[in-house]
Design a protein around this motif. Structure first.
Motif, mmCIF file in Angstrom:
data_model
loop_
_atom_site.group_PDB
_atom_site.id
_atom_site.type_symbol
_atom_site.label_atom_id
_atom_site.label_comp_id
_atom_site.label_asym_id
_atom_site.label_seq_id
_atom_site.Cartn_x
_atom_site.Cartn_y
_atom_site.Cartn_z
ATOM 1 N N LEU A 1 0.816 -1.215 0.000
ATOM 2 C CA LEU A 1 0.000 0.000 0.000
ATOM 3 C C LEU A 1 0.849 1.265 0.000
ATOM 4 C CD1 LEU A 1 -2.850 -0.945 2.481
ATOM 5 C CD2 LEU A 1 -3.082 -0.479 0.037
ATOM 6 N N LYS A 2 2.031 1.174 0.570
ATOM 7 C CA LYS A 2 2.920 2.329 0.633
ATOM 8 C C LYS A 2 3.222 2.869 -0.767
ATOM 9 C CE LYS A 2 6.206 1.942 3.562
ATOM 10 N NZ LYS A 2 7.460 1.574 4.244
ATOM 11 N N TYR A 3 3.299 1.966 -1.755
ATOM 12 C CA TYR A 3 3.650 2.361 -3.113
ATOM 13 C C TYR A 3 2.456 2.455 -4.055
ATOM 14 C CZ TYR A 3 8.211 1.350 -1.242
ATOM 15 O OH TYR A 3 9.322 1.355 -0.453
ATOM 16 N N MET A 4 1.264 2.247 -3.557
ATOM 17 C CA MET A 4 0.054 2.318 -4.376
ATOM 18 C C MET A 4 -0.781 3.512 -3.936
ATOM 19 S SD MET A 4 -1.103 -1.638 -4.525
ATOM 20 C CE MET A 4 -0.357 -2.753 -5.669
ATOM 21 N N SER A 5 -0.434 4.679 -4.437
ATOM 22 C CA SER A 5 -1.099 5.903 -3.981
ATOM 23 C C SER A 5 -2.574 5.936 -4.366
ATOM 24 C CB SER A 5 -0.364 7.129 -4.523
ATOM 25 O OG SER A 5 -0.378 7.129 -5.938
ATOM 26 N N GLU A 6 -2.929 5.409 -5.550
ATOM 27 C CA GLU A 6 -4.335 5.426 -5.971
ATOM 28 C C GLU A 6 -5.191 4.561 -5.051
ATOM 29 O OE1 GLU A 6 -1.869 4.596 -8.117
ATOM 30 O OE2 GLU A 6 -1.790 6.291 -9.500
ATOM 31 N N VAL A 7 -4.661 3.414 -4.651
ATOM 32 C CA VAL A 7 -5.406 2.539 -3.744
ATOM 33 C C VAL A 7 -5.541 3.203 -2.384
ATOM 34 C CG1 VAL A 7 -5.399 0.291 -2.578
ATOM 35 C CG2 VAL A 7 -4.735 0.448 -4.977
ATOM 36 N N GLY B 1 -8.756 6.315 1.588
ATOM 37 C CA GLY B 1 -8.676 7.517 2.414
ATOM 38 C C GLY B 1 -7.536 7.462 3.417
ATOM 39 N N LEU B 2 -6.437 6.810 3.042
ATOM 40 C CA LEU B 2 -5.289 6.675 3.932
ATOM 41 C C LEU B 2 -4.112 7.480 3.403
ATOM 42 C CD1 LEU B 2 -5.361 2.806 4.473
ATOM 43 C CD2 LEU B 2 -6.218 4.551 6.029
ATOM 44 N N ASP B 3 -3.378 8.104 4.314
ATOM 45 C CA ASP B 3 -2.118 8.765 3.956
ATOM 46 C C ASP B 3 -1.001 7.742 4.073
ATOM 47 O OD1 ASP B 3 -3.278 11.251 3.548
ATOM 48 O OD2 ASP B 3 -3.046 11.819 5.663
ATOM 49 N N GLN B 4 0.109 8.038 3.429
ATOM 50 C CA GLN B 4 1.241 7.119 3.486
ATOM 51 C C GLN B 4 1.775 6.984 4.909
ATOM 52 O OE1 GLN B 4 4.334 8.052 0.734
ATOM 53 N NE2 GLN B 4 5.340 6.084 0.973
ATOM 54 N N ASP B 5 1.609 8.022 5.713
ATOM 55 C CA ASP B 5 2.110 7.999 7.084
ATOM 56 C C ASP B 5 1.185 7.291 8.060
ATOM 57 O OD1 ASP B 5 4.222 9.490 6.130
ATOM 58 O OD2 ASP B 5 3.266 11.402 6.632
ATOM 59 N N GLU B 6 -0.072 7.067 7.688
ATOM 60 C CA GLU B 6 -1.023 6.468 8.620
ATOM 61 C C GLU B 6 -1.493 5.079 8.184
ATOM 62 O OE1 GLU B 6 -5.240 8.362 7.094
ATOM 63 O OE2 GLU B 6 -4.258 9.251 8.823
ATOM 64 N N LEU B 7 -0.667 4.350 7.485
ATOM 65 C CA LEU B 7 -1.025 2.994 7.078
ATOM 66 C C LEU B 7 -1.098 2.097 8.304
ATOM 67 C CD1 LEU B 7 1.164 2.529 3.889
ATOM 68 C CD2 LEU B 7 -1.289 2.887 4.017
ATOM 69 N N PRO B 8 -2.053 1.170 8.326
ATOM 70 C CA PRO B 8 -2.147 0.283 9.485
ATOM 71 C C PRO B 8 -0.973 -0.689 9.523
ATOM 72 C CG PRO B 8 -3.695 -0.385 7.801
ATOM 73 C CD PRO B 8 -3.095 0.916 7.350
ATOM 74 N N ASP B 9 -0.573 -1.052 10.711
ATOM 75 C CA ASP B 9 0.478 -2.043 10.890
ATOM 76 C C ASP B 9 -0.067 -3.414 10.497
ATOM 77 O OD1 ASP B 9 3.165 -2.607 11.908
ATOM 78 O OD2 ASP B 9 2.080 -3.804 13.405
ATOM 79 N N TYR B 10 0.809 -4.323 10.141
ATOM 80 C CA TYR B 10 0.346 -5.647 9.734
ATOM 81 C C TYR B 10 -0.393 -6.355 10.863
ATOM 82 C CZ TYR B 10 4.066 -7.965 12.347
ATOM 83 O OH TYR B 10 4.877 -8.428 13.338
#
Length: 146
Positions: free
Chosen positions: A58-64, A69-78
């Motif tokens: 998800l970090k590299y898939m900006s469209e997804v 509605g997620l920012d690169q900095d607020e991705l959920p942890d695994y």
């Protein structure tokens, strides 16, 4: 069959919001809306990612991320994704199945219950040790004619 992952995520988002209704925006766990967790699991399973790989992808898939509605900095942890799968109640998955099945036209095909296995006596040792009592458990295998 190849699919466009962005279209898939958008369809999952729409179906999840429709299936969850007024509960779609409620956080399931980790502070994210319930529909986001459902779509993350759909995305993970469709792409064949492990729980650990999903945030990295998800970090590299900006469209997804934009669809979710997620920012690169607020991705959920695994671990959040892993735990949310168990925390989502069965009614969520049933509602998603019902809504997604209604998207397809009725074809006249029927499903038959071809077999069932009665597992009443399975693991009586475990039931005695843990204090559980299982009355009957039926497992069915659907068989579809086309």
């Amino acid at each position: 069959m190849e699919i466009d992952i962005l279209d898939f995520v958008e369809q999952c988002r729409d179906l999840a919001k429709q299936a969850l209704g007024k509960h779609a925006g409620e956080p399931a766990s980790g502070g994210f809306a319930r529909w986001v967790h459902v779509v993350l699991h759909c995305f993970r399973l469709e792409e064949g990612h492990s729980y650990r790989e999903t945030p990295n992808r998800l970090k590299y898939m900006s469209e997804v991320r934009d669809v979710l509605g997620l920012d690169q900095d607020e991705l959920p942890d695994y671990s959040t994704i892993y735990k949310s799968f168990d925390r989502l109640k069965m009614w969520v998955w049933r509602a998603l199945l019902r809504v997604s099945a209604q998207q397809h036209p009725q074809s006249g095909h029927v499903a038959l219950d071809s077999t069932f296995f009665d597992r009443r006596a399975a693991s009586s040792y475990h039931c005695q040790r843990s204090g559980y009592s299982v009355q009957t458990l039926k497992v069915t295998t659907p068989f579809v004619f086309s």
